[in-house]
Design an enzyme around this catalytic site. Structure first.
Site, short mmCIF file in Angstrom:
data_model
loop_
_atom_site.label_atom_id
_atom_site.label_comp_id
_atom_site.label_asym_id
_atom_site.label_seq_id
_atom_site.Cartn_x
_atom_site.Cartn_y
_atom_site.Cartn_z
N LYS A 1 0.86 -1.19 0.00
CA LYS A 1 0.00 0.00 0.00
C LYS A 1 0.89 1.24 0.00
O LYS A 1 1.59 1.53 0.96
CB LYS A 1 -0.90 0.04 1.24
CG LYS A 1 -1.97 1.11 1.09
CD LYS A 1 -2.56 1.57 2.38
CE LYS A 1 -2.02 2.89 2.85
NZ LYS A 1 -2.12 4.02 1.91
N GLU B 1 10.61 2.61 9.75
CA GLU B 1 11.52 3.67 9.28
C GLU B 1 10.72 4.96 9.39
O GLU B 1 9.85 5.24 8.56
CB GLU B 1 11.92 3.42 7.81
CG GLU B 1 12.62 2.10 7.55
CD GLU B 1 14.08 2.10 7.97
OE1 GLU B 1 14.52 3.06 8.63
OE2 GLU B 1 14.78 1.12 7.66
N CYS C 1 13.53 11.96 4.60
CA CYS C 1 13.61 11.63 6.03
C CYS C 1 14.98 11.99 6.60
O CYS C 1 15.08 12.48 7.72
CB CYS C 1 13.30 10.15 6.25
SG CYS C 1 14.33 9.07 5.25
N GLU D 1 9.75 17.50 13.25
CA GLU D 1 10.33 17.19 11.95
C GLU D 1 9.76 18.16 10.90
O GLU D 1 8.54 18.23 10.72
CB GLU D 1 9.99 15.77 11.52
CG GLU D 1 10.56 15.49 10.13
CD GLU D 1 10.15 14.14 9.54
OE1 GLU D 1 8.99 13.74 9.71
OE2 GLU D 1 10.99 13.52 8.88
P1 NAD Z 1 2.37 8.93 6.76
O1 NAD Z 1 2.72 8.31 8.05
O2 NAD Z 1 1.31 9.97 6.75
O3 NAD Z 1 1.90 7.83 5.71
C1 NAD Z 1 2.71 6.72 5.36
C2 NAD Z 1 1.83 5.58 4.90
O4 NAD Z 1 1.06 5.11 6.00
C3 NAD Z 1 0.83 5.96 3.81
O5 NAD Z 1 0.75 4.92 2.87
C4 NAD Z 1 -0.46 6.10 4.60
O6 NAD Z 1 -1.62 5.92 3.80
C5 NAD Z 1 -0.31 4.99 5.62
N1 NAD Z 1 -1.13 5.13 6.83
C6 NAD Z 1 -1.57 6.27 7.41
N2 NAD Z 1 -2.28 5.98 8.52
C7 NAD Z 1 -2.27 4.63 8.65
C8 NAD Z 1 -2.84 3.73 9.60
N3 NAD Z 1 -3.53 4.15 10.64
N4 NAD Z 1 -2.65 2.41 9.42
C9 NAD Z 1 -1.92 1.96 8.38
N5 NAD Z 1 -1.38 2.76 7.44
C10 NAD Z 1 -1.54 4.09 7.58
O7 NAD Z 1 3.73 9.51 6.14
P2 NAD Z 1 3.91 10.39 4.81
O8 NAD Z 1 3.40 11.76 5.07
O9 NAD Z 1 3.42 9.64 3.63
O10 NAD Z 1 5.51 10.42 4.69
C11 NAD Z 1 6.32 11.37 5.31
C12 NAD Z 1 6.99 10.78 6.53
O11 NAD Z 1 7.74 9.61 6.18
C13 NAD Z 1 8.01 11.71 7.18
O12 NAD Z 1 7.84 11.69 8.56
C14 NAD Z 1 9.35 11.10 6.79
O13 NAD Z 1 10.42 11.40 7.66
C15 NAD Z 1 9.02 9.65 6.80
N6 NAD Z 1 10.00 8.91 6.02
C16 NAD Z 1 10.89 8.11 6.69
C17 NAD Z 1 11.88 7.42 5.98
C18 NAD Z 1 12.86 6.54 6.70
O14 NAD Z 1 13.47 5.70 6.05
N7 NAD Z 1 13.07 6.68 7.99
C19 NAD Z 1 11.93 7.53 4.58
C20 NAD Z 1 11.00 8.34 3.94
C21 NAD Z 1 10.04 9.02 4.66
#
Ligand code: NAD
Length: 481
Positions: A174, A249, A283, A377
């Site tokens: 997903k 992550e 990130c 962040e």
């Molecule tokens: P997000 O947490 O909003 O969403 C990530 C994914 O989780 C999406 O597919 C979303 O639909 C899904 N999701 C949301 N709520 C959920 C739930 N309750 N249950 C299951 N799935 C759910 O993050 P985003 O805004 O898409 O991405 C940005 C974030 O990702 C930033 O905080 C960034 O630092 C982090 N990030 C981390 C890394 C790493 O390797 N550490 C890499 C890239 C991005």
């Protein structure tokens, strides 16, 4: 006519259970790009069932056979590079070099997974008892739920997918609702490469339904999630309900420390790329720039000069250095960070301007540690520069965060760098380079609120497999009863 993308379940492109489609617009100019199917809980269940069935045969294939499928997948990705690059640009707003780099890195990740599959070994253990041969085998966990964000939707998704299936697992993927088209392209290429049905399933849809079903469904054994820390915590606690293992992550607020002996021109290059590449939506982007007082003025002057020259605009133009943010929502988040900083007395040296989905690269000084841009962040193009008196203060400021993903130190003195690196609380640290280094086979991941688990090459295999102890008793044994 814009294209229409369905869900991909059990090797077939299918209508969503609800019949619902949504138009996905480009952040570049709000033009419609495609109609995408919106999956729901029922679709997620179907995908999980398909992956569960497929696991029975996929997990028994030889590693070399799984390798061959993955090499073929990498070939298909390579043949479709231009389309993938274009999709990343128009759907996510990344500039050409970001999109190109992501596609090439994705091919490398898939090849790395193919290579690792055949070199992942169990062990032999000398037994305490005579006549027992004791060994371990690595076994795939089963169905892996892969949930990914929008900033690097292709490489993050495929890193998790490729390594999971190389180890013998099957997956339900997903991708973020902000990037459903790239998810649809992944499905198309998986199909083209002839990956057996049910091994990789792609379901677009909300986190609250599709994501939640993946996290709570008992047929899923492992979740690998990349995204925000708050989402990660919710996922980890729900997954705990059915004792799934999780790789997380999460967010970061990575410090870049510039010491007084640094080559300032090089430090500026590191800071510009490290802090503002892909609009700062990475990130491991350098989110807090910490500079020794002796070189502070010199650094800030040159840094701001370069940042104010960054070319902001349409990312389809190859000379553009910063495109739009992924959505209006992200622009609103940046405005709220910006207003907090200004209200607290922060000095805006460049940027602080936004038009539609474009937020200009912004540098703020005169900040203290209570500013939201120092505490939270900032997943976008606003960066604070902080002055410190000495190495101890630099370490103290660097560690004054709930996050612990990556960090970087710029200095000519390697002993000093190693001493500081040793005290930084982070999963990764780089000396004389950017915070956001990544390679396909290194242990990528964080500590503290940046998550746990490591991904890349054999480290991904550790996450998605378990070690099974197996014995052969080759002599007759005496038992107590
Ligand atoms: P997000 O947490 O909003 O969403 C990530 C994914 O989780 C999406 O597919 C979303 O639909 C899904 N999701 C949301 N709520 C959920 C739930 N309750 N249950 C299951 N799935 C759910 O993050 P985003 O805004 O898409 O991405 C940005 C974030 O990702 C930033 O905080 C960034 O630092 C982090 N990030 C981390 C890394 C790493 O390797 N550490 C890499 C890239 C991005």
């Amino acid at each position: 006519m814009i294209p229409r993308y369905k869900l991909y379940i059990n090797g077939e492109f299918v209508e969503p259970h609800s019949g619902e489609y949504k138009i996905k617009n480009s952040p570049i100019d709000n033009s419609p790009l495609a109609e995408v199917a919106i999956g729901d809980r029922e679709d997620a269940k179907k995908a999980i069932d398909a992956a569960y069935e497929a696991f029975k045969s996929w997990s028994t294939l030889t590693a070399i056979k799984r390798s061959e499928y993955l090499y073929k997948l990498a070939e298909v990705f390579k043949a479709n590079e231009e389309d993938l690059i274009n999709t990343l640009i128009v759907e996510g707003g990344g500039i050409y070099k970001k999109a190109w780099g992501e596609v090439v890195f994705t091919e490398r990740l898939i090849i790395n997974a193919a290579e690792t599959a055949r070199h992942f070994k169990g062990s032999t253990i000398p037994s305490d008892s005579e006549g027992i041969i004791s060994l371990t085998f690595r076994k795939p966990k089963g169905v892996v739920g892969v949930i990914t964000p929008w900033n690097y939707p292709l490489s993050i998704s495929m890193k998790k997918v490729a390594h999971s299936i190389a180890a013998g697992n099957t997956v339900v993927l997903k991708v973020s609702s902000e990037t459903p088209i790239i998810a649809a392209k992944i499905a198309e290429l998986v199909h083209k490469a002839g990956i057996p049905k049910g091994v990789i399933n792609v379901v677009n849809g909300p986190g609250s339904t599709v994501g939640d079903e993946i996290v709570t469904n008992k047929k899923i054994s492992h979740i690998t999630f990349t995204g925000e820390t708050t989402t990660g915590k919710e996922i980890a606690s729900k997954a705990g309900g059915s004792l799934k293992t999780v790789t997380l992550e999460l967010g970061g607020s990575d410090p870049l420390i510039i010491l007084d002996d640094a080559d300032i021109n090089q430090a500026v290059k590191i800071a510009v790329f490290g802090a503002f590449f892909h609009q700062g939506q990475i990130c491991t982007s350098s989110k807090r720039i910490i500079v020794h007082e002796k070189v502070y003025d010199q650094f800030v002057k040159k840094f701001v000069e370069r940042i104010s020259q960054l070319k902001v605009g349409d990312p389809r133009d190859k000379s553009t250095e910063q495109g739009p943010l992924v959505s209006k929502k992200q622009v609103d988040t940046m405005i709220s960070f910006f207003n907090d900083a200004v209200n607290r007395g922060g000095k805006v040296l460049t940027g602080g301007k936004w038009v539609d989905d474009y937020f200009y690269p912004t540098v703020i000084t005169d900040v203290d540690r209570n500013f939201r841009i120092m505490r939270e962040e900032v997943f976008g193009p606003i960066r604070p520069v902080v002055m410190v008196k000495n190495d101890e203060e630099a370490i103290e400021v660097a560690n004054d965060t709930e996050y612990g993903l990556s960090a970087a130190i710029v200095t000519k003195d390697i002993n000093r760098a190693l001493k500081i690196a040793d005290q930084i609380e982070s999963g990764m640290v780089h000396i004389n380079d950017v915070t956001m280094l990544e390679e396909s086979h290194i242990p990528f991941g964080g500590i503290k609120n940046s998550g746990f688990g490591r991904e890349g090459g054999e480290y991904s295999f550790q996450e998605t497999t378990y070690e099974r102890w197996t014995t052969f008793t080759i002599r007759e044994r005496k038992y107590p009863i």
